[in-house]
Design a protein around this motif. Structure first.
Motif, mmCIF file in Angstrom:
data_model
loop_
_atom_site.group_PDB
_atom_site.id
_atom_site.type_symbol
_atom_site.label_atom_id
_atom_site.label_comp_id
_atom_site.label_asym_id
_atom_site.label_seq_id
_atom_site.Cartn_x
_atom_site.Cartn_y
_atom_site.Cartn_z
ATOM 1 N N ARG B 101 48.919 48.892 -41.849
ATOM 2 C CA ARG B 101 50.010 48.415 -42.682
ATOM 3 C C ARG B 101 50.664 49.524 -43.502
ATOM 4 O O ARG B 101 51.878 49.660 -43.538
ATOM 5 N N LYS B 102 49.803 50.294 -44.168
ATOM 6 C CA LYS B 102 50.323 51.337 -45.059
ATOM 7 C C LYS B 102 51.152 52.336 -44.274
ATOM 8 O O LYS B 102 52.220 52.766 -44.706
ATOM 9 N N GLN B 105 54.543 50.562 -42.878
ATOM 10 C CA GLN B 105 55.554 49.926 -43.716
ATOM 11 C C GLN B 105 56.876 50.686 -43.884
ATOM 12 O O GLN B 105 57.938 50.095 -43.685
ATOM 13 N N ARG B 109 60.595 49.128 -42.853
ATOM 14 C CA ARG B 109 61.718 48.982 -43.779
ATOM 15 C C ARG B 109 62.968 49.642 -43.203
ATOM 16 O O ARG B 109 64.072 49.077 -43.245
ATOM 17 N N ASP B 133 52.120 41.966 -41.544
ATOM 18 C CA ASP B 133 53.163 42.392 -42.475
ATOM 19 C C ASP B 133 54.496 41.824 -42.040
ATOM 20 O O ASP B 133 54.676 41.436 -40.884
ATOM 21 N N ILE B 135 58.833 42.226 -43.129
ATOM 22 C CA ILE B 135 59.915 42.704 -43.983
ATOM 23 C C ILE B 135 61.026 41.670 -43.906
ATOM 24 O O ILE B 135 61.598 41.431 -42.843
#
Lengths: 271, 271
Positions: B101-102, B105, B109, B133, B135
């Motif tokens: 995830r980190k 991300q 975006r 996740d 967005i």
DNA sequence: TATTGCTGTTCCGCTCAGAGGAACAACGTT
DNA sequence: AACGTTGTTCCTCTGAGCGGAACAGCAATA
């Protein structure tokens, strides 16, 4: 999770404690979940049984049970256990039940764009502050925290502002229940001084946490009101002291207060 | 949660089923959590006891136990029960254990900014796709979903691409375990055709879900690889059919593939 | 203002679920 | 080959916790 101690582990090994009617097996199951949550990563049966001082076979049965609910999963390779995504699903359910989040989020994003620091949205629960939303800022040095995480109420911007605007009875109860721990030299540990400080916060409409919880972090908190006018949440802007200077504070405090007011208005507060 | 049935409720009322060694009290406690999660909002003891066909006193004791762990809280006014923030905390722990995830991300975006549609990040777990996740895009008409939520594997962009790049054994097992439900006229329910379709997806490097799960939603999924080259996750862009036209697809598919590749590279994949 | 019908809560006795302990199997390490 | 791990299974015995019913507290009915 770090230092946040899990409540369920406490009652682990005093089964016949009368009064609170609880079910041992369930307490133990929850303790396993907490343990798995604390030690991010996998744990084996033996390790769990040692840490909770339970029988291996007991832990095995508990884990088996937690697995049918997908609360826990077992790594087929290492045979060790870890938290399952069903907990993620439940957690997100909790988060989405808090409708305040949805209303506030666009305002928080906007505020982050202006201040260029981490924004938190928090509520008071039990005797702690719980973060229910966070807008991260893309800067190397910024506060680490986690949605769902807790903080003390008496030494954070969020907590102080939440209490400053609470009914006196709430403050009194929390003061009696809480031991004011000295996290830094700036932490206010004298109840009388804290009460005075909170009065001032109420008067000025915002709270400043000046490295009272963690050295190097300064933050500003303002209240958020519901349609009835009662303060139900707070938002804060947190950053490293070297960026959160007196000059910058002077500049952003009116903006933060304004954001708080606009969220309150969006929640139906007529001012 | 909506239609997602909770696994723990199944095993509720066949206690003496040998083989799977489980603990009834814990199963029931988990069932209560699931129930509270499904019906967003508060539930009373009587209602819970009816829905799970358990004794009121039993439910009372279980709820009491869940309350010491702060998994459940009681509204002092209505006396009804709801999920506590401790679950939120645990859920976020699960989410943060997924380090992918980190890494992903920022790329997600960026991709959202280009495509102007909802981006999902998903993994395969058990026999479903789980969103880890999301967005969101700030447009009135866009897909609703939830982090932690599940989707079927055989009729979504994420799921199809995840399976197209899985070892054949995994596909075979899933095919045998899953009943291919016809969600829309476009859902592929013929196993042979599905296998062919997945081969094509593998060849072209992306999957299109053309209203196969929900009418009106079209989406594109691409694989994400770890340092060893195995596909561990997928990302997707989903939008309403009226915006996700053939023209737009032609335009964004290369961008999406590129984003997937860059995330894979960030995870150590050498291509 | 009784009455009825809801809640959530408490009590208690009986019983089988499940705790405990030990033995077992399947590893990798010495 | 012997050892020290691990997770897993078996079996026996007992007290945790289940069910049932009674109780209390509130709100809407008559």
């Amino acid at each position: 999770m770090s230092k946040e101690n899990s409540p369920s582990i406490r009652a682990l090994n005093n089964p016949t404690q009368v009064g609170e009617e609880t079910i041992t097996a369930v307490i133990r199951a929850l303790a396993i979940l907490d343990l798995l949550g604390q030690s991010e990563g996998e744990l084996g049966i033996t390790e769990i049984s040692q840490r909770l001082s339970l029988q291996k076979s007991t832990v095995f049965r508990l884990l088996n049970t937690l697995m049918v609910g997908e609360y826990v999963r077992q790594n087929p390779a290492t045979k060790k256990y870890y938290l399952g995504t069903h907990l993620l699903r439940l957690g997100m359910t909790v988060l989405n039940q808090i409708e305040l989040r949805k209303v506030a989020q666009p305002y928080l994003r906007e505020l982050m764009a202006v201040c260029n620091e981490v924004i938190h949205l928090g509520i008071l629960e039990q005797n702690e502050v719980i973060y229910i939303d966070k807008i991260d800022v893309d800067r190397p040095l910024s506060m680490v925290s986690r949605i769902g995480g807790k903080s003390p109420w008496y030494c954070t911007g969020l907590g102080k502002v939440l209490l400053a605007f609470s009914p006196p009875a709430v403050l009194e109860e929390l003061l009696s229940k809480t031991k004011l721990v000295q996290f830094t030299p700036n932490t206010i540990t004298d109840p009388a001084r804290l009460v005075e400080h909170l009065k001032q916060i109420q008067a000025q409409g915002y709270a400043i946490d000046d490295e009272e919880h963690e050295l190097g972090i300064r933050c500003v908190g303002v209240p958020i009101r519901d349609y009835q006018g009662s303060v139900i949440a707070a938002l804060s802007v947190s950053g490293p002291t070297l960026r959160m200077t007196q000059d910058k504070l002077k500049q952003i405090i009116p903006v933060i207060i304004n954001t708080g007011n606009r969220i309150s208005k969006a929640l139906g507060y007529m001012g």
